[in-house]
Design an enzyme around this catalytic site. Structure first.
Site: not given
Length: 255
Positions: A133, A147
């Protein structure tokens, strides 16, 4: 000789699009996810042979079991896509959910990357793409701290392995996909609403594969996210993290 491509987290979103695109390119697919019915539904719409292996990659033994079933096959492409996120202030968020995320986003990716690499080393070629990401390219993301940390692990590990392979003049590619918001089920699972407009999973995957064939190590699909991650290098980290926290806070309701 059959060309095999493996996709984890293939039951939705980016994983589904990787399956569609690689099927078009003539690969025999090995797809895995927890939901067998989703895999069956996907396979029924693909123009290629699919081997379905339902597995819960949060469980370490399931990672090894999954790979034992495919390790004798000549894997040419391995897409490490399984993963999820969650949102909330660290002090208030669920510890068990965060540990679950670490097991899927970090531990499973680590295990499967190593096993896929060993499989490819036997033939001296192959492609491993870890879906990370843009969060992994940023110092920290308040309100999605765990995350962001998991994706930083994936990008750091991937870059290190890629450097080792290049130093060896290996024909094995190792890279990571680092998109910003993508319109998938991720939002619902993470319980967030993105403040930035997302790109389609189809566009994300097509771009990722083009860059993978070109052997780009870190793949960022949009100019907007390239600009954001590049500019962040020139800001004091404390200020950059504060800006990211402001953006992340917009995604949910902090009690």
């Amino acid at each position: 000789m059959k060309k095999y491509a493996v996709i984890t987290g293939a039951s939705s979103g980016i994983g589904v699009e990787f399956a569609k695109e690689l099927a078009k390119r003539g690969y025999t697919l090995i797809i895995t996810a927890r939901r067998k019915e989703r895999l069956e539904q996907l396979a029924s719409h693909l123009p290629t042979v699919c081997k379905l292996i339902p597995a819960d990659l949060e469980q370490e033994e399931e990672c090894y079991r999954f790979f034992r079933e495919i390790d004798k096959l000549p894997i040419e492409v391995f897409i490490n896509n399984a993963g999820f996120g969650c949102w909330g202030r660290f002090a208030d968020s669920s510890l068990e959910r965060e540990l679950s995320m670490i097991r899927v986003n970090v531990k499973a990716v680590h295990i499967l990357t190593k096993l896929a690499l060993k499989n490819m080393q036997r033939r001296g070629r192959g492609y491993i793409l870890n879906v990370a990401s843009s969060a992994g390219l940023i110092p920290a993301g308040p309100y999605m701290g765990t995350y962001y940390a998991t994706k930083a692990y994936v990008t750091s590990l991937t870059r290190a392995i890629a450097a080792e392979q290049k130093e060896m003049h290996s024909r094995i590619y190792v890279g990571c996909l680092c998109p910003g918001p993508v319109d998938t089920e991720f939002n619902d699972v993470a319980d967030v609403t993105f403040s930035l407009k997302g790109i389609s999973a189809s566009y994300c995957v097509k771009y990722a594969l083009r860059q993978m064939w070109r052997r780009k190590t870190v793949i960022v699909p949009t100019v907007q996210m390239k600009f954001a991650t590049t500019c962040g290098r020139f800001l004091p980290q404390e200020i950059f993290v504060r800006i990211m926290g402001h953006q992340q806070k917009k995604k949910g309701t902090v009690k």
